[in-house]
Design an enzyme around this catalytic site. Sequence first.
Site, PDB file in Angstrom:
ATOM      1  N   CYS B  83       0.828  -1.220   0.000  1.00  0.00           N
ATOM      2  CA  CYS B  83       0.000   0.000   0.000  1.00  0.00           C
ATOM      3  C   CYS B  83       0.854   1.259   0.000  1.00  0.00           C
ATOM      4  O   CYS B  83       0.324   2.370  -0.099  1.00  0.00           O
ATOM      5  CB  CYS B  83      -0.937  -0.014   1.195  1.00  0.00           C
ATOM      6  SG  CYS B  83      -1.984  -1.478   1.197  1.00  0.00           S
ATOM      7  N   CYS B 205     -13.075   0.782   8.760  1.00  0.00           N
ATOM      8  CA  CYS B 205     -12.189   0.220   7.727  1.00  0.00           C
ATOM      9  C   CYS B 205     -12.258   1.028   6.431  1.00  0.00           C
ATOM     10  O   CYS B 205     -13.350   1.432   6.010  1.00  0.00           O
ATOM     11  CB  CYS B 205     -12.606  -1.216   7.406  1.00  0.00           C
ATOM     12  SG  CYS B 205     -12.679  -2.307   8.844  1.00  0.00           S
ATOM     13  N   SER B 206     -11.115   1.207   5.787  1.00  0.00           N
ATOM     14  CA  SER B 206     -11.117   1.825   4.461  1.00  0.00           C
ATOM     15  C   SER B 206     -11.680   0.811   3.465  1.00  0.00           C
ATOM     16  O   SER B 206     -11.604  -0.392   3.688  1.00  0.00           O
ATOM     17  CB  SER B 206      -9.702   2.253   4.074  1.00  0.00           C
ATOM     18  OG  SER B 206      -8.840   1.146   4.033  1.00  0.00           O
ATOM     19  N   LYS B 330     -10.079   6.149   4.434  1.00  0.00           N
ATOM     20  CA  LYS B 330     -11.385   5.722   4.940  1.00  0.00           C
ATOM     21  C   LYS B 330     -12.535   6.144   4.034  1.00  0.00           C
ATOM     22  O   LYS B 330     -13.408   5.336   3.706  1.00  0.00           O
ATOM     23  CB  LYS B 330     -11.600   6.299   6.351  1.00  0.00           C
ATOM     24  CG  LYS B 330     -12.999   6.103   6.913  1.00  0.00           C
ATOM     25  CD  LYS B 330     -13.310   4.632   7.091  1.00  0.00           C
ATOM     26  CE  LYS B 330     -14.793   4.343   7.192  1.00  0.00           C
ATOM     27  NZ  LYS B 330     -15.426   4.213   5.867  1.00  0.00           N
ATOM     28  N   HIS B 334      -9.316   3.836  -1.125  1.00  0.00           N
ATOM     29  CA  HIS B 334      -7.951   3.316  -0.995  1.00  0.00           C
ATOM     30  C   HIS B 334      -7.610   2.356  -2.134  1.00  0.00           C
ATOM     31  O   HIS B 334      -7.492   1.158  -1.925  1.00  0.00           O
ATOM     32  CB  HIS B 334      -7.804   2.650   0.382  1.00  0.00           C
ATOM     33  CG  HIS B 334      -6.430   2.134   0.685  1.00  0.00           C
ATOM     34  ND1 HIS B 334      -5.284   2.697   0.178  1.00  0.00           N
ATOM     35  CD2 HIS B 334      -6.018   1.100   1.482  1.00  0.00           C
ATOM     36  CE1 HIS B 334      -4.235   2.023   0.627  1.00  0.00           C
ATOM     37  NE2 HIS B 334      -4.647   1.053   1.409  1.00  0.00           N
TER      38      HIS B 334
END
Lengths: 386, 386
Positions: B83, B205-206, B330, B334
């Site tokens: 990421c 959570c994203s 978020k 992402h």
Amino acid sequence: MKVAVLGAQTTKFGELWNNSPRALLKEAVSGALEESGLKISDMDAIFVGNMLSGILGGQEHLGALVSEELGVSIPSFKIEGACASGGLAMHQAVLSIISSYYEKVLVVGIEKMTDHKPEETTSALMGAGSDEERAAGATFPSLYALIARAHMEKYGTTEEQMAAVAVKNHYHASLNGKAQFTFPITIEQVLNSPCIAAPLKLLDCSPVSDGAAAVILSAESFALRNKKQNVKPVWITASQVATDSLGLAQRESLTSLKAVVSSSQKAYQQAGIKAKDIHVAEVHDCFSIAEIIAMEDLGFYHKGQAAKNIFMQKTRLGEKLVINTSGGLKASGHPVGATGVKQVVEITHQLQGKAGKKQVKGANIGLTHNVGGSGATAVIHILRNI
Amino acid sequence: MKVAVLGAQTTKFGELWNNSPRALLKEAVSGALEESGLKISDMDAIFVGNMLSGILGGQEHLGALVSEELGVSIPSFKIEGACASGGLAMHQAVLSIISSYYEKVLVVGIEKMTDHKPEETTSALMGAGSDEERAAGATFPSLYALIARAHMEKYGTTEEQMAAVAVKNHYHASLNGKAQFTFPITIEQVLNSPCIAAPLKLLDCSPVSDGAAAVILSAESFALRNKKQNVKPVWITASQVATDSLGLAQRESLTSLKAVVSSSQKAYQQAGIKAKDIHVAEVHDCFSIAEIIAMEDLGFYHKGQAAKNIFMQKTRLGEKLVINTSGGLKASGHPVGATGVKQVVEITHQLQGKAGKKQVKGANIGLTHNVGGSGATAVIHILRNI
């Protein structure tokens, strides 16, 4: 610009079922560090060349993985460009030193290809090709077969001449204890080997391999003061990259790789030399035809002249310009992410006079030629010992 | 050192089933080029940040693919670090300019994640983790849940405080037309959303996202003479990377990311500033707990102090230090390889005064914080407009 190679080493290449990727990594890195007289804790950054760990093994994030495995927590990067991943990692490492961000860096190329079913590996390798080629079911042997046919048509290149590339490279590999295939072969054996994608036979093709290669690079100023272990630095005097279309269908020509022509011309200019000044080169002979075209694109021969000269053994050990003393991809093996780094290892040892039985006498200037896919990426490095 | 950002743009982030990766790429790149007043033919090199194209799509060699798609044949590189791939691509691009090898470069981060079954994407993302974590069946929500539990235990951090991160970021995203989620949420909605990995709920959570982001960088000298389009350059005054173990089990602490602490301290030193000088930052809030820990590791709050300040809305638009004006991972989304580049896009626009409704008034100094895996890679950039 001048970047020093202080140490260089490869593992044995081959079907290394007993060696984990981590073991290969450590073996190559500790060998390179030992040659350099430096410790892993001396390194400022790590550049990892790898293509298939994600597709075949589900493991990405190799920069951090390699850093952790080596017991350091320094900036670490994975660079991917298909079979040119190792060469691109070299290029980024060179730039990072020239930028003065990092002074001493480790470059490691690694690939573990034989732990998978052959069809999985073949399919994964097509990740380097174009959508159309993958959709059409093409494989790299079939793409290079098209290239070979076009070259035969245009220049009269023969299957015997292509076979001579493999014969020479197996001979060189027979002098290299770390090569995958250390047995010599004959023209007849190549011609009689099973057809993979006509006109390419089994012995025209480089193998699927495991292996790792590592080099320690540093800034010129560091290399000049690092005298403690009598390390003879070799100098990288050019590092150039160019790209072309992923797929063959979009190319201007099938018989020349444009990215190789442009990157090598820039590299000669950067190093202030001409093609004829090169004594020894490692070129990307993924298939026998690839070495013939490389010899032309790199300016060693005029178009259409390379094949007959290779057939006359003009690029074999003992001649003025020697190609693929390691055995090349064909016989030394082709763990794809490691190949571009291994080429630099071989040229470094040649220029340090440490190449053993395969030593080219009086070699002062060498070149590496690393290609991704069927020519979409090309990376050229020029090295010298003076 | 000073590297200029001349143009920056993202696509909309979200579940973009109608947009191919190539279309996303072109949209982000043409937007960034337009802002810079430059053409693709002005670029000297391309740096691509991507994690999953190989694992999920079987396509590697993205450097050459992107170059071809944009109609150029310049040196092009794919950088992968989970990421943090986008942040690492930024770092390599910065180094390449400082080395004087390339003067004007394109950095593009791209990821297409929603075209696959959720379990395939989840499994592919674990390519950023350690062997042991993958073998144990861990997922990133579960790993960050362990981190959250440890932080709650050590510092008394509450689920309400974590929820406040998501609430703030959804509020910011409601001002960002390119965000994946443009609706505001409440603390109660977060607390009542389905449990994913206790104590983390769905809204902690994203999301899984598609998207691309691009920036045009240049050498300082070029930026100073490139006046034709009234481009207001933003300056990158620090770019730092650090690594840590891939897996949580090998870490010294679960409540702090060592790689973030070390890379941010180096970055502050390189930029000649302190944490308190930052006006606006994009931090890697892959999970709500991650933003809390980031605020502490970056030196914005003492350990254990961030959660209560976020809960008191001290990092919301209108305050002195504003975090994740884009909506963060978020709520802005992402797409993993794009995230590190998108963060630079957002900070660039903030420092240029072009951030629209989410503009932080008087923002002169900004920071981006991009993390790979559960903290194995950290990348920090500091930007300023003066």
